[in-house]
Design a protein around this motif. Structure first.
Motif, PDB file in Angstrom:
ATOM      1  N   ALA A   1       3.512   5.751  -5.615  1.00 26.57           N
ATOM      2  CA  ALA A   1       3.813   5.562  -7.074  1.00 26.57           C
ATOM      3  C   ALA A   1       2.495   6.917  -7.561  1.00 26.57           C
ATOM      4  CB  ALA A   1       3.226   4.707  -7.820  1.00 26.57           C
ATOM      5  N   ILE A   2       1.477   6.873  -6.937  1.00 21.30           N
ATOM      6  CA  ILE A   2       0.421   7.897  -7.035  1.00 21.30           C
ATOM      7  C   ILE A   2       1.358   9.762  -6.603  1.00 21.30           C
ATOM      8  CG2 ILE A   2      -1.653   8.694  -6.047  1.00 21.30           C
ATOM      9  CD1 ILE A   2      -2.442   5.775  -5.353  1.00 21.30           C
TER      10      ILE A   2
ATOM     11  N   ALA B   1      -7.823   5.431  -7.037  1.00 16.51           N
ATOM     12  CA  ALA B   1      -6.834   4.500  -6.575  1.00 16.51           C
ATOM     13  C   ALA B   1      -8.056   4.437  -4.986  1.00 16.51           C
ATOM     14  CB  ALA B   1      -5.989   5.016  -6.115  1.00 16.51           C
ATOM     15  N   MET B   2      -8.754   5.594  -5.062  1.00 13.77           N
ATOM     16  CA  MET B   2     -10.080   5.064  -3.692  1.00 13.77           C
ATOM     17  C   MET B   2     -10.558   4.065  -3.925  1.00 13.77           C
ATOM     18  SD  MET B   2     -10.936   9.376  -3.504  1.00 13.77           S
ATOM     19  CE  MET B   2     -12.110   9.439  -2.303  1.00 13.77           C
ATOM     20  N   LEU B   3     -10.636   3.551  -4.922  1.00 11.55           N
ATOM     21  CA  LEU B   3     -11.447   2.134  -5.071  1.00 11.55           C
ATOM     22  C   LEU B   3     -10.603   1.479  -4.565  1.00 11.55           C
ATOM     23  CD1 LEU B   3     -13.145   2.538  -8.196  1.00 11.55           C
ATOM     24  CD2 LEU B   3     -13.637   2.581  -6.259  1.00 11.55           C
ATOM     25  N   VAL B   4      -8.959   1.188  -4.008  1.00  7.24           N
ATOM     26  CA  VAL B   4      -8.360   0.444  -3.549  1.00  7.24           C
ATOM     27  C   VAL B   4      -9.449  -0.044  -1.850  1.00  7.24           C
ATOM     28  CG1 VAL B   4      -6.235   0.115  -2.902  1.00  7.24           C
ATOM     29  CG2 VAL B   4      -7.105   0.519  -4.905  1.00  7.24           C
TER      30      VAL B   4
ATOM     31  N   SER C   1       0.564  -0.876  -0.174  1.00  2.00           N
ATOM     32  CA  SER C   1      -0.090   0.492   0.089  1.00  2.00           C
ATOM     33  C   SER C   1       1.361   1.315   0.303  1.00  2.00           C
ATOM     34  CB  SER C   1      -1.427   0.166   1.381  1.00  2.00           C
ATOM     35  OG  SER C   1       0.318   0.025   2.681  1.00  2.00           O
ATOM     36  N   ASN C   2       1.897   1.745   0.563  1.00  8.58           N
ATOM     37  CA  ASN C   2       2.820   2.338   0.634  1.00  8.58           C
ATOM     38  C   ASN C   2       3.983   2.688  -0.563  1.00  8.58           C
ATOM     39  OD1 ASN C   2       1.960   2.754   3.510  1.00  8.58           O
ATOM     40  ND2 ASN C   2       4.379   1.849   4.232  1.00  8.58           N
TER      41      ASN C   2
ATOM     42  N   ARG D   1       4.493  12.526 -10.454  1.00  5.68           N
ATOM     43  CA  ARG D   1       4.244  13.352 -11.412  1.00  5.68           C
ATOM     44  C   ARG D   1       3.102  12.529 -11.810  1.00  5.68           C
ATOM     45  NH1 ARG D   1       1.101  15.778 -14.143  1.00  5.68           N
ATOM     46  NH2 ARG D   1       2.147  17.303 -15.645  1.00  5.68           N
ATOM     47  N   ARG D   2       3.431  11.519 -12.653  1.00  4.79           N
ATOM     48  CA  ARG D   2       2.972  10.721 -13.098  1.00  4.79           C
ATOM     49  C   ARG D   2       1.407  10.200 -12.887  1.00  4.79           C
ATOM     50  NH1 ARG D   2       6.494   7.204 -15.941  1.00  4.79           N
ATOM     51  NH2 ARG D   2       4.409   5.573 -17.049  1.00  4.79           N
ATOM     52  N   GLY D   3       1.426  10.087 -11.775  1.00 11.03           N
ATOM     53  CA  GLY D   3       0.887   8.992 -11.116  1.00 11.03           C
ATOM     54  C   GLY D   3      -0.369   9.872 -10.429  1.00 11.03           C
TER      55      GLY D   3
END
Length: 123
Positions: A28-29, A41-44, A22-23, A32-34
């Protein structure tokens, strides 16, 4: 003693940041690209809430008490992903505004350089 506690907390944080999935996904989020993947990703968070619900139901049904630790872990990770959604939107807006400012400044500089190269004819 204080130095030992400080070193232990830093090493624990580094270990968790480096090896926990998760970290790693949240890191990665934050790139800049993420940033564009923050809201999806909130759906995770949903599977984490399901894990927390299943474990708390098991404890309520007479299961072992150590499942409370899994409930805490799952709720903590779910909250991290829920918070990352709006935070990533704010960060993405900041980055886009910064990029637009740089492009505007470059266009302005290019136009002033072009104006300086054009000879002005006075009558």
């Amino acid at each position: 003693m204080f130095r030992f506690i400080w070193t232990l907390s830093v090493r624990t944080r580094d270990y968790l940041h480096r090896y926990m999935p998760s970290n790693r996904l949240l890191a990665a989020i934050r790139t800049r690209r993420g940033l564009k993947w923050g809201l999806p990703a909130m759906l995770v968070a949903l599977p984490y809430f399901l894990i927390a619900y299943a474990c708390s139901s098991a404890v309520a049904g007479g299961g072992p008490g150590w499942l409370h630790l899994i409930v805490l872990w799952a709720c903590w990770n779910a909250l991290k992903f829920i918070i990352m959604g709006p935070v990533s939107v704010v960060l993405l807006v900041r980055v886009r505004l910064h990029d637009a400012t740089i492009r505007r400044r470059q266009r302005r500089e290019a136009s002033t350089e072009a104006d300086a190269r054009v000879p002005v004819l006075h009558a």
